[in-house]
Write an enzyme that holds these catalytic residues in place. Structure first.
Site, short mmCIF file in Angstrom:
data_model
loop_
_atom_site.label_atom_id
_atom_site.label_comp_id
_atom_site.label_asym_id
_atom_site.label_seq_id
_atom_site.Cartn_x
_atom_site.Cartn_y
_atom_site.Cartn_z
N ASP A 351 -19.69 -11.92 -4.20
CA ASP A 351 -19.57 -10.93 -5.26
C ASP A 351 -19.02 -11.56 -6.53
O ASP A 351 -17.94 -12.16 -6.52
CB ASP A 351 -18.65 -9.80 -4.78
CG ASP A 351 -18.66 -8.60 -5.70
OD1 ASP A 351 -19.69 -7.92 -5.77
OD2 ASP A 351 -17.63 -8.35 -6.35
N GLU A 380 -24.14 -13.32 -6.32
CA GLU A 380 -24.40 -12.05 -6.99
C GLU A 380 -23.83 -12.18 -8.41
O GLU A 380 -22.71 -11.78 -8.70
CB GLU A 380 -23.74 -10.88 -6.24
CG GLU A 380 -24.10 -9.51 -6.78
CD GLU A 380 -23.02 -8.92 -7.69
OE1 GLU A 380 -23.28 -7.87 -8.29
OE2 GLU A 380 -21.93 -9.51 -7.79
#
Length: 624
Positions: A351, A380
Site C-alpha cells: 500500500d 500500489e
C-alpha cells in the site's frame, strides 16, 4: 534475456566476446559467445536463459582470438590464389597455435586438433588440403576459443522471478464481507473459503485480500468515510492495530491463525495463491505507538501527526517516520514480512509504497528475496511516472498503473507503447476498478463498458485484476468522488452472487472466458510482443501479440464506445504477425465464433457493444 555491448580493440586482430553467466549460488553456469551485430558497428549481442528463480549475475570478457585472426588471414590468401610458398609462415604458425591447444589439454577435441596439426605440417599435400582440417575447427573453437589478453567488465546483477511475476490474474475481496450478516456480524476465513470456488471457476489465480489485522478503535471511521463511527461500524482495515495486536496479528473476528492457514491451503488446492496487503501505517492504538513513539512524527503541539493527502485527512491512521530509528523500524518490518512468509504468503500488495523511503524498499525487497526469492511485491502506487519507474527499478515485481485513466484508443496506445519501452524492468498490472477507484467510465458506461475495460485489461496486459463486484456491474459512486458509494473499506458488504447470475446480471461467464483465452494462448503472457495495427476509426483499438517460442498469435480489436455500433477498416502490420505483406491470414474468433480471411489492408470490422464490444482472434496463415 538479450545482452548487448559495445566492444572494440586496436588494430585488425580478431576480437572475441563472451557472457559469463553465474547462478544465484555464485557458481559459473555458462559462457555464451557473443556475435557482432552488423559489420563495423562494434556492437555485440547474445541471449542467455536462466533456469531458476533468484539473483543471477553476468559479466563480459573480451579477448584476443588468435585462431580467428589466423583463419581470416589464411582464407583471404587462399581466395586470392596464393600457394604454399606464400602461406609458408601461416602454415607453420597455425600448426604451432593448434599444437598449443592440444598441450593445454582439450581432451575431447584432441584427435581433431592433432589431425589438423599433422595436415598443416604435411608438405606432401596440396595447400587446400593442408589447411582444410584446421579451417573446419571454426565452430568448435568458436564455442571453446583460444583466449589471450582477456579483459573483464564489471558484474551486473539480474533478478529472475517466477513466471507468475509476469503473467497472473488477480481478484480482490474482503474476507469479512464473505458470509457476513448485516448489520455488523463479520464474515470469517471459514465463510470466505466458500467464495474461493467461484474465484477459481472464473480463472483467477491470485486472490488479494486487504489487511486482516486488528482494526483501531481510536478515531475509527464510519460508513462512507464518516468521521464519527457508530458502535456497530467495523472501521477501515487499513487502520491497522489495536489492543489485540498489530501487523503480525489477525483480527479476532476473522478467525485464528489456523483458520488463516486453512484458508490459504483451500485456495492453493484450487490453484489460487493468496496475496496479502502490506500497509505500513498504524491506527492510534497500534502497539507500536506506545512501544516505539520514535517511529512516528510529533507535531508542534506534541500530538502525533495523522496521515494527510490535502485536502483529505485520515485521522484513523498514523504514518511511519523512518528517520529517527531507521535500523529499528527496518528490523521490525522485516520480522513482520518474514512472519507472513512463514505462514505461506508469497505475494504482497504494498500500500502506497511511494510514501516510504525508496532505499528502505530496496533493502527490504533484497533481504526478503535473498531468503525467499519467489516472493512477489505489487506496488500500489498511483503517483508520478518517475517515482513509479523508480519503484520498479529498485525491486518491485509489479505495479498498479494509469490504465484506469486511459479512456480513448489513442491514449491507450500511447500508454502501452511507453510500457513496452520499459518492460525490461517494469511490469504494470491493469485493474479496471479497485475499492478506492470507480472511474466515471464505469459509473456511466453500463454493462458494455464493463466488458470493454475487462477486454482491454485482460488482453493488453499479462497481469490484470478486478475488485469484487465488478462482475455485478457495481457502479454507484459517492457524489463528487471517484469511489464507491457505501464503500466496502468502511462497512461489511455481502453480495448475492447466485441471484445475480440467475437473473442475468453477472459478468462471471465473460470474465471466465477472458481468463480461459489468456491461459490457452501463450502470446498473451508477455508485454514486449505487443504491436498495434491501423484502424480508420479512432474509437477502435487493434493490437496483436505473437509468442516467440511458438506459432501462437492473437489479434484483438476493441471498441471504446459503450453506446453505439462501431465500424472500422483495419490494416494489418503483416511482419508483426510473422508474415509477408502479400500473405493472407485466417482469423478464428474466440468470443462470438466464426472465421475471417484478412489481408494486409481493407479488412472490414464491426463491433457491437451490446453483444461483444471486442473481437479476439487466433491468427493462422491461410493456405493458398
Amino acid at each position: 534475456m538479450p545482452i548487448s555491448a559495445v566492444v572494440y580493440r586496436e588494430g585488425h586482430h580478431a576480437l572475441g566476446v563472451q557472457v559469463v553467466w553465474r547462478g544465484p549460488d555464485g557458481t559459473e553456469r555458462d559462457r555464451v559467445r557473443m556475435r557482432p551485430l552488423g559489420a563495423g558497428l562494434d556492437r555485440w549481442t547474445a541471449a542467455v536463459r536462466p533456469d531458476g528463480v533468484g539473483e543471477w549475475s553476468f559479466l563480459l570478457e573480451a579477448f584476443d582470438d588468435p585462431y580467428l585472426t589466423w583463419r581470416d588471414a589464411v582464407t583471404k590468401k587462399l581466395d586470392a590464389g596464393q600457394g604454399a610458398a606464400e602461406l609458408a609462415n601461416d602454415l607453420t604458425e597455425g600448426a604451432a597455435l593448434l599444437h598449443g591447444i592440444v598441450w593445454q589439454g582439450r581432451a575431447s577435441e584432441a584427435a581433431l586438433i592433432r589431425a589438423a596439426v599433422a595436415a598443416l605440417r604435411d608438405d606432401g599435400l596440396a595447400v587446400a588440403e593442408r589447411v582444410a582440417p584446421a579451417l573446419a575447427l571454426e565452430e568448435m573453437l568458436w564455442r571453446q576459443p583460444v583466449r589471450r589478453l582477456v579483459t573483464r567488465s564489471e558484474a551486473y546483477r539480474i533478478r529472475v522471478d517466477r513466471t507468475k511475476a509476469l503473467f497472473s490474474a488477480w481478484y480482490e475481496f474482503f474476507p469479512r464481507s464473505e458470509g457476513a450478516q448485516l448489520p455488523h456480524r463479520s464474515g470469517t476465513f471459514r465463510t470466505a473459503t466458500k467464495r474461493l470456488v467461484a474465484v477459481a471457476e472464473m480463472g483467477f489465480d491470485t486472490l488479494y485480500i486487504p489487511p486482516i489485522h486488528p482494526i483501531g478503535r481510536i478515531h475509527r471511521k464510519g460508513r462512507n468515510n464518516s468521521l464519527i463511527a457508530r458502535p456497530e461500524d467495523v472501521g477501515s482495515p487499513w487502520a491497522i492495530g489495536a489492543a489485540e495486536g498489530g501487523h503480525d496479528a489477525i483480527h479476532p473476528e476473522l478467525g485464528t491463525a489456523q483458520d488463516f492457514r486453512d484458508f490459504i491451503a483451500a485456495a492453493a488446492g484450487l490453484g489460487i495463491e493468496v496475496a496479502m496487503d502490506l500497509a505500513l501505517q498504524c491506527a492510534p492504538d497500534h502497539p507500536w505507538v506506545t512501544e516505539h513513539p520514535e517511529w512516528f512524527t510529533t507535531r508542534a503541539d506534541g500530538s502525533i501527526a495523522y496521515a494527510e493527502n490535502p485536502p483529505k485527512k485520515y485521522q484513523d491512521i498514523y504514518p511511519l517516520n523512518f528517520d529517527n530509528d531507521p535500523e529499528g523500524i527496518r528490523a521490525e518490518i522485516l520480522r513482520v514480512v518474514r512472519h507472513w512468509v512463514g505462514e505461506g504468503i508469497r505475494a504482497f500488495r504494498v500500500d502506497n509504497p511511494h510514501t516510504k523511503p525508496l532505499d528502505f524498499w530496496h533493502w527490504l525487497i533484497a533481504e526478503v528475496k535473498r531468503e525467499t526469492p519467489d516472493v512477489i511485491f505489487l506496488a500500489e502506487a498511483f503517483t508520478r511516472p518517475a517515482v513509479m519507474h523508480g519503484l520498479a527499478k529498485i525491486g518491485f515485481t509489479q505495479s498498479y498503473s494509469y490504465f484506469t485513466w486511459r479512456t480513448s484508443a489513442a491514449e491507450m496506445r500511447e500508454y502501452c507503447e511507453e510500457i513496452v519501452a520499459s518492460a525490461h524492468y517494469m511490469t504494470p498490472n491493469f485493474w479496471p476498478n479497485t475499492p478506492d477507484i470507480l472511474h466515471e467510465s464505469l459509473q456511466h458506461g453500463g454493462p458494455p463498458m464493463f466488458r470493454i475495460r475487462a477486454v482491454l485489461a485482460a488482453m493488453l496486459s499479462p497481469s490484470w485484476g478486478v475488485y469484487t463486484g465488478y462482475e455485478l456491474f457495481e457502479h454507484e459512486a459517492r457524489p463528487g468522488a471517484e469511489e464507491y458509494l457505501d464503500n466496502e473499506k468502511f462497512e461489511l458488504r455481502p453480495r448475492d452472487f447466485a441471484r445475480a447470475e440467475a437473473e442475468g446480471r453477472s459478468l462471471k461467464d465473460f470474465l471466465t472466458r477472458l481468463n480461459r483465452i489468456r491461459r490457452d494462448n501463450p502470446a498473451l503472457h508477455r508485454w514486449r510482443n505487443l504491436r498495434f495495427h491501423d484502424s480508420d476509426n479512432p474509437a477502435i483499438l487493434v493490437w496483436s501479440k505473437k509468442d516467440p517460442d511458438s506459432a501462437n498469435t492473437v489479434l484483438v480489436a476493441c471498441s471504446f464506445d459503450p453506446g453505439a455500433v462501431q465500424w472500422a477498416t483495419v490494416g494489418l502490420d503483416m511482419p508483426a504477425l510473422g508474415l509477408g505483406w502479400d500473405d493472407k491470414v485466417r482469423l478464428r474468433e474466440l468470443l462470438g465464433g466464426g472465421e475471417h480471411l484478412w489481408s494486409a489492408a481493407g479488412n472490414a470490422l464491426r463491433l457491437d457493444p451490446f453483444l461483444y464490444p471486442a473481437q479476439i482472434f487466433v491468427v493462422e496463415r491461410a493456405d493458398g
